[in-house]
Write an enzyme that holds these catalytic residues in place. Structure first.
Site, PDB file in Angstrom:
ATOM      1  CE  LYS A  99      -4.230  -1.709   0.136  1.00  0.00           C
ATOM      2  NZ  LYS A  99      -4.061  -3.144   0.138  1.00  0.00           N
TER       3      LYS A  99
HETATM    4  C1  LIG Z   1      -9.988  -2.824  -1.812  1.00  0.00           C
HETATM    5  C2  LIG Z   1      -9.432  -3.543  -0.627  1.00  0.00           C
HETATM    6  N1  LIG Z   1     -10.230  -3.820   0.406  1.00  0.00           N
HETATM    7  C3  LIG Z   1      -9.788  -4.462   1.491  1.00  0.00           C
HETATM    8  C4  LIG Z   1      -8.481  -4.865   1.598  1.00  0.00           C
HETATM    9  C5  LIG Z   1      -8.067  -5.613   2.813  1.00  0.00           C
HETATM   10  O1  LIG Z   1      -7.024  -5.015   3.477  1.00  0.00           O
HETATM   11  P1  LIG Z   1      -6.054  -5.908   4.393  1.00  0.00           P
HETATM   12  O2  LIG Z   1      -5.210  -6.732   3.476  1.00  0.00           O
HETATM   13  O3  LIG Z   1      -5.281  -4.873   5.156  1.00  0.00           O
HETATM   14  O4  LIG Z   1      -6.907  -6.724   5.267  1.00  0.00           O
HETATM   15  C6  LIG Z   1      -7.597  -4.612   0.557  1.00  0.00           C
HETATM   16  C7  LIG Z   1      -6.198  -5.050   0.628  1.00  0.00           C
HETATM   17  O5  LIG Z   1      -5.508  -5.174  -0.338  1.00  0.00           O
HETATM   18  C8  LIG Z   1      -8.079  -3.949  -0.603  1.00  0.00           C
HETATM   19  O6  LIG Z   1      -7.288  -3.718  -1.642  1.00  0.00           O
END
Ligand SMILES: Cc1ncc(COP(=O)(O)O)c(C=O)c1O
Length: 386
Positions: free
Chosen positions: A186
């Site tokens: 990210k």
């Molecule tokens: C659009 C979106 N939603 C939710 C998430 C979930 O985040 P995490 O991996 O921190 O749980 C991501 C992670 O890549 C994402 O790209």
């Protein structure tokens, strides 16, 4: 063959001395979790975005789940969201017992089309989950208006749109909670982590309890007033986040610079549609242009790989994931726009420290692969016609 050329990775976090210094500070303090680094990280976010509360959590998924849980969603409820997202968006809905209902996306922004969202509303619809995919802000004001008119709750999956804004107004300040994710690829990372941004004092209070095993609001020792989760972000992770947040502006600017190099070169490559540049400012997360349908994307990826260039098909539709087909009955053909986008977008190497020479190498490689494939196809066509 890639010869002696170094492989260009898809993503790469920027980790420096400041991250090490703050992580070391936490390690030396002995307060590895529930210590002061978490509120420090939260305060920095709240100030930066201009919201009353930033609630740090163990992942973006955890943040989404907590918001939906706090809204009281459960079996029989429907939540409208996008299938052109990472699977966690829909999973967070399923965790509550509610059902994700997908709405078709806009062919330019790749975000949900407000008209499709409104058309998907049924008597069971309780909420809308906005997704700002590839960092491009969704039509937030239109979706807020739909939610208001139909009495629906809203949560925003801004995991890919860190520090994003619509018409200059930061996501998280529109009256509903917005969630960022801090996985290692990210714009800002804590290795794993996330944050919920909200102006709602009551929601922030409940989220603070829910993430910490439902601990009572007065923080009394081992008194649990509700069923909670362990979705805490540790102080070690928060330390990385504080260091990253101190130079987020530089990292975002570096991503935008790399994206600019890509955009200008992609415009000259036949068979590729550069990423959309519209009225809103994209928070650059990935560089994922579209390939023309005649170019078999997975084979292009294989040929790029042989040149030492990492690339991935990105993003697969959620409704076509095996789980969503097997357990929710989804099938190909339900969302033609989403499916066409998903079949054509290719994530190319993209990270703040990427050099212009690396971008040149990726673009030259992609151009050569496309030309080679098209020449091969034309040759095969000529032979078949002879
Ligand atoms: C659009 C979106 N939603 C939710 C998430 C979930 O985040 P995490 O991996 O921190 O749980 C991501 C992670 O890549 C994402 O790209």
């Amino acid at each position: 063959m890639s010869g002696d050329l170094e492989r260009i990775p898809l993503a790469k976090p920027v980790i420096g001395d400041r991250e090490r210094e703050l992580v070391d500070e936490v390690l030396r303090s002995g307060m590895l979790s529930l210590g002061p680094m978490v509120p420090r990280f939260e305060r920095m976010w709240a100030e930066r975005i201009g919201v009353r509360h930033a609630v740090a959590v163990s992942s973006g998924t955890a943040g989404l789940h907590l918001c939906l849980h706090a809204m009281g969603l459960g079996p029989g409820d429907e939540v409208i969201t996008s299938s052109f997202s990472f699977v966690a968006s829909a999973n967070a809905i399923v965790f509550t017992g509610a059902t994700p209902v997908f709405a078709e996306v806009d062919p330019l922004t790749f975000d949900m089309d407000p008209a499709a969202v409104e058309a998907a509303i049924t008597p069971r619809t309780k909420a809308i989950m906005i997704v700002d995919i590839f960092g491009y802000p969704a039509e937030v004001p239109a979706l807020v208006d739909i939610a208001r008119r139909h009495g629906l709750k809203l949560v925003e999956d801004a995991c890919q749109s860190i520090d994003g804004a619509y018409d200059g107004r930061k996501l998280g300040t529109f009256g509903h909670p917005a969630v960022y994710g801090f996985y290692a690829n990210k714009q800002l990372t804590t290795a794993e982590g996330g944050v919920v941004l909200t102006d709602d004092d009551e929601l922030a209070r409940v989220l603070g309890s829910l993430r910490n095993q439902g601990r009572s609001d007065d923080g009394a020792w081992l008194v649990h007033s509700r069923l909670g989760f362990n979705y805490r972000l540790s102080d070690v992770h928060s330390a990385i986040g504080v260091a990253q947040l101190e130079r987020l502006d530089d990292m975002l600017a570096a991503r935008a610079r790399v994206a600019g190099w890509y955009q200008s070169r992609m415009a000259g490559i036949d068979g590729v549609t550069p990423m959309y540049e519209g009225p809103q400012q994209r928070s650059w997360f990935v560089y994922a242009p579209r390939l023309d349908p005649d170019l078999v994307r997975d084979e292009v990826i294989g040929e790029l790989d042989a040149l030492g260039i990492s690339a991935k098909p990105y993003l697969p539709c959620i409704h076509l994931q095996p789980y969503y087909q097997d357990d929710h009955g989804h099938r190909p053909g339900e969302f033609p726009v989403t499916e066409a986008i998903s079949a054509s977008t290719i994530a190319l190497p993209f990270f703040p420290e990427m050099t212009e020479e690396q971008v040149d190498r990726v673009c030259a490689g992609l151009d050569a692969v496309i030309r080679g494939r098209r020449a091969g196809a034309a040759g095969a066509g000529a032979r078949a016609g002879a």
